[in-house]
Design a protein around this motif. Structure first.
Motif, PDB file in Angstrom:
ATOM      1  N   ASN A 159       0.717  -1.299  -0.029  1.00 13.93           N
ATOM      2  CA  ASN A 159      -0.018   0.201   0.061  1.00 13.93           C
ATOM      3  C   ASN A 159       0.911   1.245   0.056  1.00 13.93           C
ATOM      4  O   ASN A 159       0.543   2.157  -0.716  1.00 13.93           O
ATOM      5  CB  ASN A 159      -0.747   0.223   1.169  1.00 13.93           C
ATOM      6  N   GLN A 160       2.057   1.055   0.857  1.00 17.33           N
ATOM      7  CA  GLN A 160       2.813   2.461   0.853  1.00 17.33           C
ATOM      8  C   GLN A 160       3.594   2.481  -0.228  1.00 17.33           C
ATOM      9  O   GLN A 160       3.931   3.830  -0.985  1.00 17.33           O
ATOM     10  CB  GLN A 160       3.841   2.382   1.946  1.00 17.33           C
ATOM     11  N   GLU A 217       2.635  14.353  -2.863  1.00 17.92           N
ATOM     12  CA  GLU A 217       1.665  14.328  -1.704  1.00 17.92           C
ATOM     13  C   GLU A 217       0.219  13.760  -2.409  1.00 17.92           C
ATOM     14  O   GLU A 217      -0.062  14.183  -3.294  1.00 17.92           O
ATOM     15  CB  GLU A 217       1.309  15.577  -1.193  1.00 17.92           C
ATOM     16  N   LYS A 218      -0.206  12.608  -1.660  1.00 19.78           N
ATOM     17  CA  LYS A 218      -1.310  12.134  -2.103  1.00 19.78           C
ATOM     18  C   LYS A 218      -2.327  12.180  -1.081  1.00 19.78           C
ATOM     19  O   LYS A 218      -2.081  12.458   0.192  1.00 19.78           O
ATOM     20  CB  LYS A 218      -1.032  10.487  -2.094  1.00 19.78           C
ATOM     21  N   LYS A 220      -4.505  10.620   1.822  1.00 15.93           N
ATOM     22  CA  LYS A 220      -4.248   9.677   2.552  1.00 15.93           C
ATOM     23  C   LYS A 220      -5.670   9.146   3.122  1.00 15.93           C
ATOM     24  O   LYS A 220      -6.181   9.834   3.762  1.00 15.93           O
ATOM     25  CB  LYS A 220      -3.193   9.920   3.682  1.00 15.93           C
ATOM     26  N   CYS A 248      -5.293   7.997  -4.386  1.00 16.87           N
ATOM     27  CA  CYS A 248      -5.174   8.166  -3.011  1.00 16.87           C
ATOM     28  C   CYS A 248      -4.032   7.008  -2.647  1.00 16.87           C
ATOM     29  O   CYS A 248      -3.680   6.081  -3.191  1.00 16.87           O
ATOM     30  CB  CYS A 248      -6.165   7.574  -2.386  1.00 16.87           C
ATOM     31  N   GLU A 249      -3.474   7.279  -1.284  1.00 17.89           N
ATOM     32  CA  GLU A 249      -2.655   6.466  -0.786  1.00 17.89           C
ATOM     33  C   GLU A 249      -3.484   5.655   0.341  1.00 17.89           C
ATOM     34  O   GLU A 249      -4.115   6.570   1.320  1.00 17.89           O
ATOM     35  CB  GLU A 249      -1.478   6.946   0.013  1.00 17.89           C
ATOM     36  N   LYS A 251      -4.352   2.768   3.680  1.00 24.44           N
ATOM     37  CA  LYS A 251      -3.910   2.138   4.904  1.00 24.44           C
ATOM     38  C   LYS A 251      -4.745   1.254   5.548  1.00 24.44           C
ATOM     39  O   LYS A 251      -5.986   1.818   5.851  1.00 24.44           O
ATOM     40  CB  LYS A 251      -3.078   3.069   5.745  1.00 24.44           C
ATOM     41  N   TYR A 348      -3.175   9.895   8.153  1.00 23.47           N
ATOM     42  CA  TYR A 348      -4.545   9.487   7.405  1.00 23.47           C
ATOM     43  C   TYR A 348      -5.575   9.853   8.148  1.00 23.47           C
ATOM     44  O   TYR A 348      -6.422   9.341   8.522  1.00 23.47           O
ATOM     45  CB  TYR A 348      -4.551   7.963   7.556  1.00 23.47           C
TER      46      TYR A 348
END
Length: 419
Positions: A159-160, A217-218, A220, A248-249, A251, A348
């Motif tokens: 994911n990262q 930058e995404k 989160k 998006c990032e 988590k 996040y």
């Protein structure tokens, strides 16, 4: 209602079908079990799965049960299996969750669909029912726990990396490589003692760290919720893929966290109600053993990469206590609040709570504690998304897009504030 027991004789020649939930973890768990039983992970999805669930399970039953049972019956009807040589395995949790009744719901559905001869193996935590032909030996449990640890690590690093990779697909290819390699190691009885665990985890971390990434930058986004809907692409309409397509990032909390949550609840029971000393010591030892493995995983990430290192579970407990009492443990209970607070602290601040419609514990805790969390975290951007057979995917995604629009506004405000 029929009651077919999975016997020792069946264990030698039957294929055990496992319902899907966590894509990475369950591939590894399947490999961990393969030394002991002939197992296969179900991957069928689509409208036919939902229709089988609706046809054979009452539509007031929680959505995860409908999907799991629908997936199993859809597989049995597919013609891919000799239905007289298969068994179905399903979790049976105990406690206040309706998942305690999954086995009986599945049995009733099988009888209704004409598969009254197919045995069910309850993988139970509360010892609700025993099966003579399926046993969780210590080597098997060690392998399964190792699969969970590897799954958490692969999921988090994938994911990262995926959100920032310069060559599209590098992260997923690396993940598939490690699933294959670890599965092969499991087949050769490797990769689950402490020394091999640390060595393999270190290699995994370095392999993701070597993938070329940008530093853009995404937005989160964290995902919490009912355990099946949270992880299962079948249950959440491929939520993670949708978020990646939106730039998006993503988590999610690890599966180990849910296991630790279940164990810690018993330790908390000692303070709330009192439990036998032997039981307390057993659960305390299990908690200590697993948190030691968790710290090993954190160490491998911290010492071999620049990836963000997840917080230890003890910290998640402390963050949950800021919001809610630890006696609230039906469903995902206080873990929901702990994970939300942990995600916000990790950057996040946009959090989706994915939950089945009608799951009372998750509705009460997730929706009921939103106001409290926003009081503590003023910039928290939270949205609860319900999933059920009649829910519109377009409506779900539009609500998420609204949340993402707010997230973009917040980023712009932060940028302007810095200027």
């Amino acid at each position: 209602m029929s009651d077919i027991v999975f016997t020792d004789e069946m264990a030698k020649e039957y294929t055990i079908l496992i319902p899907a939930m966590c894509p990475i973890h369950f591939e590894l768990i399947k490999s961990a079990l393969s030394e002991f039983y002939h197992v296969e992970l179900l991957k069928n999805e689509g409208r036919s799965v939902i229709d089988e669930g609706l046809r054979n399970v009452h539509n007031d039953t929680c959505y995860p049960a409908l999907l799991v049972i629908g997936q199993m019956i859809d597989a049995l009807k597919s013609g891919q299996y000799d239905t007289h040589k298969v068994a179905l395995i399903i979790t049976q949790t105990g406690g206040g969750c309706r998942a305690s009744n999954y086995v009986y719901l599945l049995r009733k559905a099988l009888d209704k669909a004409g598969f009254e001869y197919v045995p069910i193996i309850p993988l139970n935590i509360a010892d609700l029912k025993s099966q003579s032909g399926f046993r969780l030996s210590i080597p098997m449990v060690n392998k399964i726990l190792s699969a969970v640890l590897y799954g958490d690590l692969l999921m988090d690093l994938n994911n990262q990396t995926k959100a920032h990779e310069l060559n599209k697909g590098d992260a997923q290819r690396n993940t598939q490589y490690w699933i294959s390699r670890i599965s092969n190691d499991f087949n050769n009885s490797k990769s689950y003692d402490l020394k091999n665990l640390e060595g393999t985890m270190t290699e995994i971390v370095k392999s993701y760290d070597s993938i070329k990434r940008d530093h853009k930058e995404k937005i989160k986004v964290g995902i919490v919720g009912e355990i099946y809907i949270k992880y299962s692409p079948l249950g959440n309409n491929h939520l993670e893929d949708f978020l990646y397509d939106e730039g998006c990032e993503v988590k999610l909390g690890g599966l180990l966290g849910f296991i630790l949550y279940c164990i810690y609840n018993t330790l908390e029971d000692k303070h709330l109600y009192g439990i036998p000393k032997m039981k307390y010591m057993l659960y305390k030892s299990a908690y200590k053993y697993l948190t030691k493995k968790e710290e090993l995983m954190r160490k491998c990430v911290r010492e071999n990469s620049n990836f963000e290192v997840f917080e230890p579970f003890d910290e998640v407990i402390k963050k949950a206590e800021k919001v809610i009492g630890l006696g609230v443990k039906m469903g995902e209970g206080w873990l929901l609040c702990g994970e939300i607070m942990d995600l916000i602290d990790s950057g996040y601040k946009n959090v989706i709570c994915a939950q089945p419609f009608g799951c009372l514990p998750n509705h009460i805790v997730a929706k009921g504690m939103t106001h409290k969390i926003r009081e503590l975290e003023k910039d928290a951007n939270l949205v609860a998304i319900d999933y059920d057979p009649g829910a519109s995917r377009v409506n779900q995604e539009n609500r998420i897009k609204l949340m993402l629009a707010i997230a973009k506004e917040n980023i712009n405000k932060d940028v302007q504030g810095e200027i």
